[in-house]
Design a protein around this motif. Structure first.
Motif, PDB file in Angstrom:
ATOM      1  N   GLU A  26      10.224   6.180   7.131  1.00  0.00           N
ATOM      2  CA  GLU A  26       9.868   5.836   5.837  1.00  0.00           C
ATOM      3  C   GLU A  26      10.697   4.304   5.550  1.00  0.00           C
ATOM      4  O   GLU A  26      11.831   4.753   5.166  1.00  0.00           O
ATOM      5  N   LYS A  51       0.706  -1.196   0.012  1.00  0.00           N
ATOM      6  CA  LYS A  51       0.106   0.001  -0.099  1.00  0.00           C
ATOM      7  C   LYS A  51       0.746   1.182   0.023  1.00  0.00           C
ATOM      8  O   LYS A  51       2.019   1.322   0.561  1.00  0.00           O
ATOM      9  N   ARG A  52       0.420   2.113  -0.797  1.00  0.00           N
ATOM     10  CA  ARG A  52       0.975   3.369  -0.728  1.00  0.00           C
ATOM     11  C   ARG A  52       0.479   4.595   0.341  1.00  0.00           C
ATOM     12  O   ARG A  52      -0.602   4.940  -0.166  1.00  0.00           O
ATOM     13  N   VAL A  53       1.166   4.663   1.462  1.00  0.00           N
ATOM     14  CA  VAL A  53       0.534   5.512   2.266  1.00  0.00           C
ATOM     15  C   VAL A  53       1.334   6.591   2.648  1.00  0.00           C
ATOM     16  O   VAL A  53       2.575   6.502   2.814  1.00  0.00           O
ATOM     17  N   SER A  54       0.913   7.883   2.921  1.00  0.00           N
ATOM     18  CA  SER A  54       1.831   9.020   3.288  1.00  0.00           C
ATOM     19  C   SER A  54       1.142   9.357   4.826  1.00  0.00           C
ATOM     20  O   SER A  54      -0.058   9.185   4.991  1.00  0.00           O
ATOM     21  N   ILE A  55       1.842   9.853   5.725  1.00  0.00           N
ATOM     22  CA  ILE A  55       1.754  10.320   6.980  1.00  0.00           C
ATOM     23  C   ILE A  55       1.949  11.963   6.944  1.00  0.00           C
ATOM     24  O   ILE A  55       2.899  12.139   6.489  1.00  0.00           O
ATOM     25  N   SER A  86      10.210   0.915  -1.985  1.00  0.00           N
ATOM     26  CA  SER A  86       9.790   1.944  -2.908  1.00  0.00           C
ATOM     27  C   SER A  86      10.480   3.316  -2.245  1.00  0.00           C
ATOM     28  O   SER A  86      11.065   3.990  -3.261  1.00  0.00           O
ATOM     29  N   ARG A  87      10.232   3.619  -1.293  1.00  0.00           N
ATOM     30  CA  ARG A  87      10.893   4.794  -0.620  1.00  0.00           C
ATOM     31  C   ARG A  87      12.532   4.966  -0.428  1.00  0.00           C
ATOM     32  O   ARG A  87      12.997   5.936  -1.007  1.00  0.00           O
ATOM     33  N   GLU A  97       9.420   1.750   3.720  1.00  0.00           N
ATOM     34  CA  GLU A  97       9.151   0.953   2.316  1.00  0.00           C
ATOM     35  C   GLU A  97      10.381   0.986   1.340  1.00  0.00           C
ATOM     36  O   GLU A  97      10.884   1.900   1.405  1.00  0.00           O
ATOM     37  N   ASN A 109       9.982  13.209   6.382  1.00  0.00           N
ATOM     38  CA  ASN A 109       8.612  14.105   6.399  1.00  0.00           C
ATOM     39  C   ASN A 109       8.844  15.326   7.138  1.00  0.00           C
ATOM     40  O   ASN A 109       9.261  15.263   8.405  1.00  0.00           O
TER      41      ASN A 109
END
Lengths: 167, 522, 122
Positions: C82, A107-111, C86-87, C84, C54
């Motif tokens: 972060e 899942k692509r999730v931003s916080i 992909s990040r 993941e 962030n």
């Protein structure tokens, strides 16, 4: 809410507290929160957006928050001090960041950047259409709860499905 | 009671149903002698009938019937009283499930009394008495055990009662309902009419009292009379525990007489005042400390310390903390202690094989294995990706898009490997810290250790060649090497003088391996 | 050696600062977001940058992209929640030299700093 979204928070809270504070956390049985009644005195709030949207709140009793912040920062701090809220915000940030990395299905999730409320009997209003799961936690420093009110973003998922279909 | 009027002797008054009903009979006769309504009322007054109890219009109807049928007697109920409504006493009724348990216990008791003693003592499989009459007396409980919050019963409230009145206007006293005769103990609370257990324990139900005892007192032995014990609180047995019976308890268990080949599963401490003669069949899983006179032929695990006064014979025991038996002997079998052992004698002159293991970290060993394997795998992957990365980087700027993609992947692999190495090292350090608080790896033998004794200090295995007089102190240093101090000497004695080192254990010692992995280990 | 810490959390900057001090690094500049960092980096000329992802105003990834346009060699470690893949890949493509996922222990951070410095100076 999918139970698969709760386990990442349980694992993440234990990881953050043991790594940053060397403080073991005992997680008690989660329950559905009724109403917007305040859980404790200090709350760190983070919003989630993307494939999953909603809010996550880390809510501490004041004395527990003071002890935990003291462990985190290496010094005791007055709850009115700006750094007190900063520390709570960073904790909730790490908990959510860690949890979202454990969500399944890539899942692509931003916080969001965290917000912190300090004060007795504060309430946090969450969208009424998302059930809020309350995860009580206990530590040697006192008690706190994680409130998870998130759901899959149907619009985002539809768009993803559409994109996949088009591909 | 009858009355007859003076005028014509034609009126008869009868009072019935204990004063609740008054009937007037007008006897047959010539019309000229028919009584009037006033005559009848006068006769009722003579009989002290209260005017308020006389039914309206009934006398007139009676006289009309008498006039219409002069040849026949006419009767009619002319006054009525109000019966008393008696009260009902408040009472306590047991929850049907508990009632059923009590009935089952009574049935069990009756059947047990009918059972010939020889049949009961026969050790048939599962504790059953016979094939035809397959009642498992061992597994049936002789007690009703309740948990805090359980529904125990209901209070049915009493009714006070209402007084009545007879035809003469006299009050008929109603019998009053009494308050509940059964007293509820402090271990119970009433929520409205429902009675709830305030504590976990054994339910004591007597004719005049209900309560929960948090301690199960057994006067006598744990045997067919009691059945197996499964109790959330403390258990106190004034007798012993017979062969094949099982005791499970959440609190401390104390047994004052001999424990035979029984089984104990407890969350807290156990005190066996005399000892346990398990004859190779005894089983212990104790959540706290175990204090006992002796243990013989027992296997199992003690989560706390083990305190023994006299002897540990032919047992296979794993003790999570210390073994304290300075005046006693460990003879045959295997005794494992995660921390330290303080014992009088190990083995015997006959050379019986006796193994004492100190500082064993059975739970850490698989974790140390996993950490070692993971570290190795990560190192291999790191070196592989590093080599490939270097080769790609040396190509300079002439990378295809696929190679550029591969370069990013390799960089990711490098970053991930470094992260993993850091985290695995951290895990190793945490495990080492924990292990440090679990193990002392120290053996003290006060009097003697005999030939045939095998001593394992973590992964170092020593075999005693000849009897060695105590006191002897054997321990491991931080590097995992064994040291021996004989008879209080300050200088260590070379291990080789008293024992043959069968295994140095260095390569498998989890502590030593974890130290190698954790870069920050003390 | 000069190190720049970019994180909107003062608590996190304090933790990183104390680890740097244990490593004997005293010249430390702090910035509370990407914009703040861009305005300070020219004057400070750091030898190493630790950057969060962030942050308000300008996030860490945007900072790295902007910074790498003018400086391709100063080692950058991304310290973020972060985690993941992909990040991480996104950050590597933008030009980070190393990556540390929060939460971390002081040992993990100092290890990562040492590795990065050793690698980049090789």
């Amino acid at each position: 809410m999918d139970a698969g979204y709760i386990t990442p928070f349980v694992k993440s809270i234990q990881n953050v507290f043991s790594t940053m504070l060397q403080l073991p956390v005992t997680v008690l049985d989660p329950a559905i929160k009724q109403g917007n009644s305040p859980s404790h005195d200090v709350s760190g709030i983070i919003g989630m957006s993307g494939d999953v949207k909603g809010s996550v709140i880390l809510s501490f009793k004041l004395d527990a928050a003071e002890s935990i912040v003291a462990l985190f920062c290496g010094e005791r701090m007055d709850p009115d001090h700006a750094d007190f809220a900063d520390a709570i915000g960073e904790l909730v940030n790490m908990v959510c960041g860690g949890a979202k990395a454990m969500f399944t299905d890539k899942k692509r999730v931003s916080i969001s950047c965290p917000s912190v409320i300090v004060g007795k009997d504060h309430g946090v209003c969450l969208p009424s259409d998302v059930p809020c799961v309350l995860i009580p936690c206990s530590t040697d420093c006192g008690e706190f709860v994680i409130e998870v009110a998130i759901r899959e973003n149907a619009a985002a998922n539809k768009a993803a499905e559409q994109a996949a279909a088009n591909a | 009671m009858n009355g007859v009027d003076a005028a014509g002797e034609r009126i008869s008054v009868t009072i019935e149903r204990g004063g609740l009903s008054c009937t007037v009979i007008v006897r047959s006769g010539p019309e000229s002698t028919l009584p009037t309504e006033a005559d009848i009322l006068a006769q009722l007054e003579v009989q002290h009938i209260h005017p308020s109890r006389i039914l309206g219009g009934v006398v007139a109807d009676l006289l009309a019937r008498a006039a219409a049928e002069p040849g026949a007697d006419q009767s009619e109920v002319v006054a009525q009283g109000q019966p008393a409504e008696h009260g009902r006493s408040a009472e306590f009724t047991l929850d049907p499930a508990i009632r059923a348990q009590l009935d089952a216990i009574q049935l069990r008791r009756d059947r047990l009394e009918e059972m010939p003693a020889g049949k009961l003592n026969a050790k048939t499989a599962g504790g059953q008495t016979s094939e035809q009459d397959a009642v498992d007396f061992r597994s049936q409980s002789a007690f009703v055990v309740v948990q805090k919050g359980d529904h125990i019963g209901q209070i049915v409230p009493g009714v006070e009662g209402t007084d009545g009145i007879d035809v003469r206007g006299h009050v008929i006293q109603a019998k009053k309902g009494r308050s509940m005769s059964v007293k509820l103990g402090e271990s119970l609370r009433a929520e409205g009419s429902e009675v709830i257990a305030q504590t976990s324990g054994v339910l004591r139900y007597q004719i005049d009292r209900v309560e929960i005892d948090p301690v199960l007192e057994i006067r006598g032995d744990v045997d067919f009379e009691t059945g197996n014990i499964d109790f959330p609180g403390c258990v106190n047995v004034s007798g012993g525990v017979k062969d094949h019976f099982v005791v499970r308890a959440g609190g401390t268990v104390t047994v004052h007489k001999l424990v035979e080949a029984a089984e104990f599963y407890t969350s807290s401490a156990v005190v066996l005042t005399q000892g346990m003669a398990g004859r190779g069949m005894g089983r212990l899983e104790i959540g706290g400390d175990l204090h006992t006179g002796y243990l013989d032929g027992v296997a199992g695990k003690v989560s706390g310390n083990l305190y023994v006064k006299r002897e540990i014979k032919e047992c296979r025991l794993c003790v999570e903390r210390r073994v304290v038996c300075p005046d006693g002997t460990v003879y045959g079998g295997q005794l494992v202690s995660r921390q330290s052992v303080d014992i009088g004698v190990i083995g015997g002159p006959g050379g019986v094989e006796t193994e004492v293991v100190v500082g064993r970290l059975a739970e850490i060993e698989p974790l140390a294995d996993r950490i070692s394997h993971l570290t190795h795998a990560v190192q291999v992957e790191r070196e592989r990706s590093e080599g490939e990365l270097k080769a790609l980087q040396e190509r300079g700027k002439k990378l295809t898009s696929a190679q550029a993609e591969r370069l990013t992947e390799l960089q990711y692999s490098q970053v991930t490997c470094e992260d993993l190495v850091g985290r695995v090292g951290q895990a190793a350090a945490q495990l080492l810290n924990a292990a440090g608080s679990w193990t002392e790896t120290k053996l003290i033998v006060r009097r003697a250790v005999y030939k045939g004794a095998r001593i394992r200090l973590r992964n170092v295995v020593l075999e005693i060649r000849d009897m060695v007089q105590g006191p002897i102190l054997l321990e491991l240093d931080k590097a995992g090497s064994p040291h021996c101090h004989l008879r209080g000497a300050s200088e260590p004695t070379p291990i080789g003088e008293i024992a043959t080192i069968r295994d140095t254990g260095e390569d498998r010692d989890p502590i030593v391996r974890l130290r190698g992995i954790s870069p920050h280990a003390a | 050696m000069k190190v720049m810490l970019i994180d909107d959390s003062k608590t996190m900057r304090n933790i990183q600062r104390s680890v740097l001090r244990q490593l004997g690094i005293e010249q430390i500049e702090e910035a509370c977001d990407g914009q703040d960092a861009l305005s300070k980096v020219g004057a400070f000329q750091p030898d190493l940058i630790l950057v969060d992802w962030n942050m308000p105003n300008m996030d860490g990834l945007s900072f790295i992209k902007a910074f790498r346009k003018q400086d391709k060699s100063t080692p950058l470690i991304m310290v973020t929640t972060e985690a993941e893949k992909s990040r991480v890949i996104e950050a590597i493509k933008a030009g980070v030299n190393n990556y540390l996922v929060k939460p971390f222990t002081p040992d993990m951070l100092s290890q990562r700093i040492n590795e990065t410095i050793a690698k980049c100076s090789a």
